[in-house]
Each structure stands twice: as C-alpha cells, then as structure tokens.
Scaffold this motif. Structure first.
Motif, PDB file in Angstrom:
ATOM      1  N   LEU A  84      63.699  29.181  52.728  1.00 65.04           N
ATOM      2  CA  LEU A  84      64.868  29.647  53.964  1.00 65.04           C
ATOM      3  C   LEU A  84      65.884  30.175  54.124  1.00 65.04           C
ATOM      4  CD1 LEU A  84      63.829  27.303  57.023  1.00 65.04           C
ATOM      5  CD2 LEU A  84      62.618  29.189  56.845  1.00 65.04           C
ATOM      6  N   ARG A  85      66.340  29.169  53.075  1.00 66.98           N
ATOM      7  CA  ARG A  85      67.510  29.738  52.605  1.00 66.98           C
ATOM      8  C   ARG A  85      67.959  31.671  51.363  1.00 66.98           C
ATOM      9  NH1 ARG A  85      69.733  25.212  51.736  1.00 66.98           N
ATOM     10  NH2 ARG A  85      68.862  24.835  49.876  1.00 66.98           N
ATOM     11  N   GLU A  86      66.805  31.611  50.417  1.00 71.65           N
ATOM     12  CA  GLU A  86      66.454  32.153  49.935  1.00 71.65           C
ATOM     13  C   GLU A  86      66.391  34.012  51.293  1.00 71.65           C
ATOM     14  OE1 GLU A  86      62.636  34.525  46.246  1.00 71.65           O
ATOM     15  OE2 GLU A  86      62.734  32.069  47.346  1.00 71.65           O
ATOM     16  N   LEU A  87      65.383  33.224  52.483  1.00 68.29           N
ATOM     17  CA  LEU A  87      65.016  33.974  53.560  1.00 68.29           C
ATOM     18  C   LEU A  87      66.571  34.946  53.618  1.00 68.29           C
ATOM     19  CD1 LEU A  87      62.975  36.103  55.037  1.00 68.29           C
ATOM     20  CD2 LEU A  87      62.672  34.254  56.158  1.00 68.29           C
ATOM     21  N   ALA A  88      67.260  33.748  53.920  1.00 73.99           N
ATOM     22  CA  ALA A  88      68.108  34.219  54.610  1.00 73.99           C
ATOM     23  C   ALA A  88      69.494  34.831  54.279  1.00 73.99           C
ATOM     24  CB  ALA A  88      69.392  32.965  55.180  1.00 73.99           C
ATOM     25  N   GLY A  89      69.066  34.427  52.778  1.00 69.07           N
ATOM     26  CA  GLY A  89      69.984  35.566  51.732  1.00 69.07           C
ATOM     27  C   GLY A  89      69.663  36.937  51.812  1.00 69.07           C
ATOM     28  N   TRP A  90      68.324  37.431  51.758  1.00 69.48           N
ATOM     29  CA  TRP A  90      67.984  38.732  51.566  1.00 69.48           C
ATOM     30  C   TRP A  90      68.137  39.205  52.417  1.00 69.48           C
ATOM     31  CZ3 TRP A  90      63.434  40.831  54.869  1.00 69.48           C
ATOM     32  CH2 TRP A  90      63.130  41.688  54.235  1.00 69.48           C
ATOM     33  N   LEU A  91      68.028  38.568  53.553  1.00 67.64           N
ATOM     34  CA  LEU A  91      68.320  39.096  55.357  1.00 67.64           C
ATOM     35  C   LEU A  91      69.554  39.606  55.338  1.00 67.64           C
ATOM     36  CD1 LEU A  91      66.526  36.670  57.536  1.00 67.64           C
ATOM     37  CD2 LEU A  91      65.537  39.624  57.756  1.00 67.64           C
ATOM     38  N   GLN A  92      70.116  38.945  54.761  1.00 68.46           N
ATOM     39  CA  GLN A  92      71.573  39.113  54.792  1.00 68.46           C
ATOM     40  C   GLN A  92      71.818  40.286  54.490  1.00 68.46           C
ATOM     41  OE1 GLN A  92      74.291  37.104  56.624  1.00 68.46           O
ATOM     42  NE2 GLN A  92      75.838  38.171  55.521  1.00 68.46           N
ATOM     43  N   THR A  93      72.016  41.048  53.703  1.00 68.88           N
ATOM     44  CA  THR A  93      71.360  42.671  53.170  1.00 68.88           C
ATOM     45  C   THR A  93      71.372  43.761  54.081  1.00 68.88           C
ATOM     46  OG1 THR A  93      70.375  42.106  50.755  1.00 68.88           O
ATOM     47  CG2 THR A  93      70.995  44.663  51.747  1.00 68.88           C
ATOM     48  N   TYR A  94      70.491  42.749  54.579  1.00 72.47           N
ATOM     49  CA  TYR A  94      70.150  44.144  56.774  1.00 72.47           C
ATOM     50  C   TYR A  94      70.961  43.805  57.108  1.00 72.47           C
ATOM     51  CZ  TYR A  94      66.753  45.355  53.047  1.00 72.47           C
ATOM     52  OH  TYR A  94      65.764  45.737  52.315  1.00 72.47           O
ATOM     53  N   ARG A  95      71.729  42.773  57.263  1.00 71.37           N
ATOM     54  CA  ARG A  95      72.602  42.512  58.206  1.00 71.37           C
ATOM     55  C   ARG A  95      73.900  43.151  58.407  1.00 71.37           C
ATOM     56  NH1 ARG A  95      75.022  36.601  60.674  1.00 71.37           N
ATOM     57  NH2 ARG A  95      76.336  38.212  62.125  1.00 71.37           N
ATOM     58  N   ARG A  96      74.329  43.300  56.687  1.00 74.48           N
ATOM     59  CA  ARG A  96      74.665  43.951  56.769  1.00 74.48           C
ATOM     60  C   ARG A  96      75.097  45.540  57.119  1.00 74.48           C
ATOM     61  NH1 ARG A  96      75.125  41.873  51.444  1.00 74.48           N
ATOM     62  NH2 ARG A  96      75.630  40.138  51.466  1.00 74.48           N
ATOM     63  N   PHE A  97      74.075  45.963  56.655  1.00 75.51           N
ATOM     64  CA  PHE A  97      73.458  47.515  57.284  1.00 75.51           C
ATOM     65  C   PHE A  97      73.449  48.171  58.842  1.00 75.51           C
ATOM     66  CE2 PHE A  97      69.758  50.029  59.134  1.00 75.51           C
ATOM     67  CZ  PHE A  97      70.337  51.557  58.475  1.00 75.51           C
ATOM     68  N   TRP A  98      72.562  47.154  59.397  1.00 78.08           N
ATOM     69  CA  TRP A  98      72.752  46.694  61.003  1.00 78.08           C
ATOM     70  C   TRP A  98      74.627  46.626  61.524  1.00 78.08           C
ATOM     71  CZ3 TRP A  98      69.724  48.063  64.596  1.00 78.08           C
ATOM     72  CH2 TRP A  98      69.902  47.985  65.828  1.00 78.08           C
ATOM     73  N   ASP A  99      74.392  45.896  61.130  1.00 78.27           N
ATOM     74  CA  ASP A  99      76.501  45.377  61.321  1.00 78.27           C
ATOM     75  C   ASP A  99      77.518  46.461  61.090  1.00 78.27           C
ATOM     76  OD1 ASP A  99      76.226  42.874  62.039  1.00 78.27           O
ATOM     77  OD2 ASP A  99      77.354  42.021  60.731  1.00 78.27           O
ATOM     78  N   ASP A 100      76.819  47.473  59.973  1.00 80.70           N
ATOM     79  CA  ASP A 100      77.765  48.910  60.193  1.00 80.70           C
ATOM     80  C   ASP A 100      77.161  49.936  60.872  1.00 80.70           C
ATOM     81  OD1 ASP A 100      79.216  47.660  57.782  1.00 80.70           O
ATOM     82  OD2 ASP A 100      77.540  48.556  55.930  1.00 80.70           O
ATOM     83  N   SER A 101      76.174  50.119  60.832  1.00 78.50           N
ATOM     84  CA  SER A 101      74.859  51.656  61.870  1.00 78.50           C
ATOM     85  C   SER A 101      75.889  50.257  63.474  1.00 78.50           C
ATOM     86  CB  SER A 101      74.146  50.589  61.769  1.00 78.50           C
ATOM     87  OG  SER A 101      73.221  50.925  60.509  1.00 78.50           O
ATOM     88  N   MET A 102      76.181  49.376  63.369  1.00 79.14           N
ATOM     89  CA  MET A 102      76.403  49.422  64.759  1.00 79.14           C
ATOM     90  C   MET A 102      77.823  49.703  65.303  1.00 79.14           C
ATOM     91  SD  MET A 102      73.932  48.443  66.878  1.00 79.14           S
ATOM     92  CE  MET A 102      74.887  47.822  68.567  1.00 79.14           C
ATOM     93  N   GLU A 103      78.358  49.111  64.528  1.00 77.62           N
ATOM     94  CA  GLU A 103      79.950  49.816  64.457  1.00 77.62           C
ATOM     95  C   GLU A 103      79.839  51.785  64.552  1.00 77.62           C
ATOM     96  OE1 GLU A 103      81.948  48.217  60.828  1.00 77.62           O
ATOM     97  OE2 GLU A 103      82.182  46.114  61.624  1.00 77.62           O
ATOM     98  N   ARG A 104      79.299  51.763  63.566  1.00 75.28           N
ATOM     99  CA  ARG A 104      79.916  53.286  64.161  1.00 75.28           C
ATOM    100  C   ARG A 104      78.932  53.981  65.112  1.00 75.28           C
ATOM    101  NH1 ARG A 104      77.449  52.953  58.624  1.00 75.28           N
ATOM    102  NH2 ARG A 104      75.172  53.365  59.000  1.00 75.28           N
ATOM    103  N   LEU A 105      77.850  53.419  65.359  1.00 79.32           N
ATOM    104  CA  LEU A 105      77.081  53.824  67.303  1.00 79.32           C
ATOM    105  C   LEU A 105      78.719  53.749  67.535  1.00 79.32           C
ATOM    106  CD1 LEU A 105      75.760  54.315  69.079  1.00 79.32           C
ATOM    107  CD2 LEU A 105      74.537  52.336  68.859  1.00 79.32           C
ATOM    108  N   HIS A 106      79.597  52.346  67.837  1.00 81.47           N
ATOM    109  CA  HIS A 106      80.596  51.971  68.419  1.00 81.47           C
ATOM    110  C   HIS A 106      81.508  53.533  68.547  1.00 81.47           C
ATOM    111  CE1 HIS A 106      83.015  49.871  70.558  1.00 81.47           C
ATOM    112  NE2 HIS A 106      84.526  49.867  69.893  1.00 81.47           N
ATOM    113  N   ALA A 107      82.030  53.810  67.095  1.00 78.07           N
ATOM    114  CA  ALA A 107      83.306  54.516  66.857  1.00 78.07           C
ATOM    115  C   ALA A 107      82.572  55.665  67.703  1.00 78.07           C
ATOM    116  CB  ALA A 107      83.720  54.454  65.517  1.00 78.07           C
ATOM    117  N   TYR A 108      81.307  56.393  67.808  1.00 74.45           N
ATOM    118  CA  TYR A 108      81.380  57.226  68.035  1.00 74.45           C
ATOM    119  C   TYR A 108      80.442  57.696  69.666  1.00 74.45           C
ATOM    120  CZ  TYR A 108      78.002  60.720  69.406  1.00 74.45           C
ATOM    121  OH  TYR A 108      76.770  62.416  69.766  1.00 74.45           O
TER     122      TYR A 108
END
Length: 128
Positions: A84-108
């Motif tokens: 589960l720790r390995e999976l969480a690490g893998w998902l963390q990469t996509y969380r950064r992508f999601w957070d960045d996308s949400m920040e861009r949407l918020h700014a827009y």
C-alpha cells in the motif's frame, strides 16, 4: 528484454491494484487495519463462506497485502502495509498532477470572474 519476457516479471503494483479491485477484498483489508483476525471473523460480516473468504485471502496474500499466522488451532490474518505504501508513492505523482490542474482551473476561474460580463453590457459606460 522483449515484451514477452517482460510479461513474466512480477509487477507488484499491478498485483496490488488487481487485489484491491474487489470490494470484498477491500473490506477484508479495512477490517485487518483494525488488527489481526481469524478467517471466520472476516467471512461473517461479508456474508461469504469460509472457502470464498479463503480465496480472497489467497489473492491478498499473493499481492503481499496479507499474511497468515498460526495461533493454536486458529489462523490469524494480518495486514501487510508495504504494498500500500508503494501504491501511495505511485499515486503521489498523479496527485501532484491533479493539484496542479486544480490550481490552474482556479486561476482561470478567478480570471473569468474579474472580467466584465459581456451579457450585462458595458458597465463602465451605460447608455452606449
């Protein structure tokens, strides 16, 4: 390594995701997160037979998510968190992508809200 050879290399992430795909197995893991438990106590709340529960436990065991230990005549099952720790690490990469996308949407959206509403007409020069 050829694609055919690569298929035989164990992929722990795929095994973890495959094991987590079943809601009964996720329920078993949720129960084991509270502490070790015998197979019978895992089967009862799910309404599963002991053989069906054992099959689910085998899948979880192969994925490294569960271990079984003998205690007298009982076999306790325990959660193993490393996959589960390995999976969480893998998902963390996509969380950064999601957070960045949400920040861009918020700014827009803020940018859109700060612009005058074209449907309301020009508010600075009424009557034009």
């Amino acid at each position: 390594m050829s694609p055919a050879q690569h298929r035989h290399v164990p992929d722990h992430l795929s095994a973890t995701l495959s094991a987590l795909a079943d809601p009964n197995r996720r329920a078993i893991l949720a129960r084991l997160a509270q502490g070790p438990a015998p197979v019978g106590s895992l089967a009862a709340p799910l309404g599963l037979s002991l053989p069906a529960t054992s099959k689910h436990l085998t899948v979880l065991e192969r994925a490294g998510l569960v271990s079984r230990h003998r205690r007298a005549q009982w076999r306790d099952c325990r959660l193993e968190a490393a996959p589960l720790r390995e999976l969480a690490g893998w998902l963390q990469t996509y969380r950064r992508f999601w957070d960045d996308s949400m920040e861009r949407l918020h700014a827009y959206l803020e940018q859109l809200q700060s612009q005058p509403d074209p449907a309301a007409g020009d508010q600075k020069h009424p009557g034009r």
